[in-house]
Every structure is written in C-alpha cells, then in structure tokens.
Design a protein around this motif. Structure first.
Motif, short mmCIF file in Angstrom:
data_model
loop_
_atom_site.label_atom_id
_atom_site.label_comp_id
_atom_site.label_asym_id
_atom_site.label_seq_id
_atom_site.Cartn_x
_atom_site.Cartn_y
_atom_site.Cartn_z
N GLU A 1 -22.68 23.59 1.26
CA GLU A 1 -23.05 22.17 1.24
C GLU A 1 -23.38 21.67 2.64
O GLU A 1 -24.33 20.89 2.81
N ARG A 2 -22.63 22.14 3.62
CA ARG A 2 -22.84 21.63 4.98
C ARG A 2 -24.13 22.17 5.59
O ARG A 2 -24.85 21.43 6.28
N VAL A 3 -24.42 23.43 5.35
CA VAL A 3 -25.68 23.98 5.85
C VAL A 3 -26.85 23.25 5.21
O VAL A 3 -27.84 22.90 5.88
N LEU A 4 -26.76 23.00 3.91
CA LEU A 4 -27.82 22.28 3.21
C LEU A 4 -27.95 20.85 3.73
O LEU A 4 -29.06 20.33 3.87
N TRP A 5 -26.83 20.21 4.03
CA TRP A 5 -26.81 18.85 4.57
C TRP A 5 -27.61 18.78 5.87
O TRP A 5 -28.45 17.91 6.07
N LEU A 6 -27.38 19.73 6.78
CA LEU A 6 -28.09 19.75 8.05
C LEU A 6 -29.57 20.10 7.86
O LEU A 6 -30.45 19.50 8.48
N ILE B 1 -32.67 19.46 10.76
CA ILE B 1 -32.03 19.85 12.02
C ILE B 1 -32.07 21.36 12.16
O ILE B 1 -31.67 22.10 11.26
N GLU B 2 -32.55 21.82 13.30
CA GLU B 2 -32.62 23.25 13.59
C GLU B 2 -31.37 23.71 14.33
O GLU B 2 -30.74 22.93 15.04
N PRO B 3 -30.99 24.99 14.13
CA PRO B 3 -31.70 26.05 13.40
C PRO B 3 -31.40 26.10 11.91
O PRO B 3 -31.89 26.98 11.21
N TRP B 4 -30.62 25.15 11.39
CA TRP B 4 -30.17 25.22 10.01
C TRP B 4 -31.34 25.12 9.03
O TRP B 4 -31.36 25.79 8.00
N ALA B 5 -32.32 24.28 9.35
CA ALA B 5 -33.47 24.15 8.46
C ALA B 5 -34.21 25.49 8.33
O ALA B 5 -34.59 25.89 7.22
N SER B 6 -34.38 26.18 9.45
CA SER B 6 -35.04 27.49 9.39
C SER B 6 -34.20 28.51 8.66
O SER B 6 -34.72 29.34 7.89
N TRP B 7 -32.89 28.47 8.86
CA TRP B 7 -32.01 29.42 8.18
C TRP B 7 -32.10 29.27 6.67
O TRP B 7 -32.09 30.26 5.94
N VAL B 8 -32.17 28.04 6.21
CA VAL B 8 -32.27 27.81 4.76
C VAL B 8 -33.60 28.35 4.24
O VAL B 8 -33.65 28.99 3.18
N ARG B 9 -34.66 28.12 4.97
CA ARG B 9 -35.96 28.65 4.54
C ARG B 9 -35.96 30.18 4.50
O ARG B 9 -36.66 30.79 3.69
N GLN B 10 -35.12 30.79 5.33
CA GLN B 10 -35.05 32.25 5.39
C GLN B 10 -34.08 32.84 4.36
O GLN B 10 -33.91 34.05 4.31
#
Length: 249
Positions: free
Chosen positions: A209-214, A219-228
């Motif tokens: 939930e927290r990674v998705l929230w960021l 907010i990077e790098p979390w946005a890129s991590w989710v796309r990956q």
C-alpha cells in the motif's frame, strides 16, 4: 559564496563527509526527528546539515551498508544488535514533538506510539565488526505502532523469503532457521511473539500500500519501481509467508 550541493546523476551522493539526497515533501519532518534523536544522545542516526535548493544534506555514518551489510546480519549477534538499536531509537522517539503542520511520507496510523523508521532492513543499518551501529535512510519515517517496525525488521532479517531469495538476495550461505531468528530478534528487542507472524503479513501488505501511495503521487524512484513490476514481488512475499508459517513460527 556557499558551495552548491550537487547530486551525481540525480542520485544519492556521498561527498566530503555528507550524504546528499533529493529534497522530499517529508524532509523537514525527518530533519526535525533526526535532530531530536541526536539531542537524545543517539549518534547512531545521521545529523541533519541543511537544505540548499532541492538538495538535503546529512552526515555520513562510517561503516558497511547497502549490499555490504549482508554478511554482518547472518549471525545471531548481528541480528540482535540491530533489534537492540531499533529499540533504542524507538524509545527516544517517544518524546519527539513534531513541528506544526508537519508532513510525513505516509499518514499517521491508529495506535501510533513511536515514530517508526519504516524501512529497518539490513541494508539500512550501518555495520562495524559485525554489529549494527547506525540506522540510515529515513524517507519512510512516520508515526506508527512500534511493532510495525519490528515486523518489518523480522520480515527482512529472518528473512520471510524463499530459500533461493535468502541465498541470492540476502547472501545466506545456507537456509536460515527463520523461526529461531525471529525468537532471537524479539527477545533482543523486548517484544512478545504472540500473533507475530500475522503481524508480519499485515506489514507486508502495508508495504504494498505504501509503495503504491508514493507511486500514485509520481514520486521517484517508487513510481518507476511500480512500472517495473515491484508490486507483484511485494504481494508474493505475503503469499509466501501465509504458505510457509511452519518455517517462521
């Protein structure tokens, strides 16, 4: 004229005894917290130096961290030292009074009794001679129940991962005795193990939930991590824990 702090390639940069990082919405809150901890005599956390333009600076703590941290946490002594350090930090946060209108990375949660580090994994401790002597990377700090941090500590130190991940990513030379490591960690911290595996599953789900929230805020790098595809990996951890309770309790 003051020297401009520059990030090499836009990433975290270590220079002249300082760690330079991009300013985040929660930087002010984290700096206030770290200042409080240092005033309580805790030299195990970085000291805030300041903010210039879009770069923050904190002092560099000497020792092994990141990938170099892994061999130190295999032993019972290393594991217990991390749990004891986290307990000292938690206790010191109990007297922290945040500034007005402070912004954390995540909204405070019910039952908050400390300011959690939020990411107390082996690679975010600083190690010397097999002992955890520092705790860095406070981006995920926010008020929460202390046991949230303890569950995350166990999740990453036991670790609550398949044997191949424990070997390949955490560097264990042999499959760890996860249940024994959880008992040792809880005893060193001073916490009860009643219902603890369920608490770890809850914390693993909260990580999703927290990674998705960021990421949803861009907010990077979390946005890129989710796309990956990071969310799939995170969800798989909770599934593994539910299916392998016999290994961790």
């Amino acid at each position: 004229m003051r020297t401009r702090w520059r990030l090499v390639g836009g990433a975290v940069t270590v220079t002249d005894g300082l760690v330079l990082r991009p300013v985040r919405p929660w930087t002010g809150a984290v700096h206030a917290l770290l200042t409080h901890l240092r005033e309580q005599g805790l030299e195990c956390v970085p000291e805030p130096v300041g903010v210039r333009d879009d770069v923050e600076a904190v002092t560099y703590l000497e020792g092994d961290c990141g990938g170099d941290a892994m061999p130190h946490q295999w032993s019972t002594e290393g594991l217990e030292s991390a749990a004891r350090l986290l307990r000292r930090v938690h206790d010191a946060t109990r007297t922290f009074e945040p500034p007005a209108r402070v912004e954390w990375a995540f909204p405070p949660v019910p039952g908050a009794d400390v300011v959690c580090h939020g990411d107390p994994a082996p690679w975010n401790f600083v190690w010397r001679d097999g002992e955890a002597v520092g705790l860095i990377d406070w981006d995920h700090a926010s008020p929460g129940p202390a046991m949230d941090d303890v569950a995350y500590l166990a999740d990453t130190f036991a670790p609550f991962r398949p044997d191949e991940v424990a070997a390949d990513d955490h560097g264990f030379p042999a499959p760890p005795d996860r249940a024994a490591r959880v008992r040792e960690l809880l005893a060193a911290y001073g916490a009860s193990g009643v219902g603890f595996v369920d608490r770890v599953v809850e914390r693993q789900q909260k990580t999703v939930e927290r990674v998705l929230w960021l990421a949803d805020q861009g907010i990077e790098p979390w946005a890129s991590w989710v796309r990956q595809g990071l969310l799939e990996d995170l969800r798989a951890r909770a599934t593994w824990t539910r299916e392998h309770r016999h290994l961790v309790e």
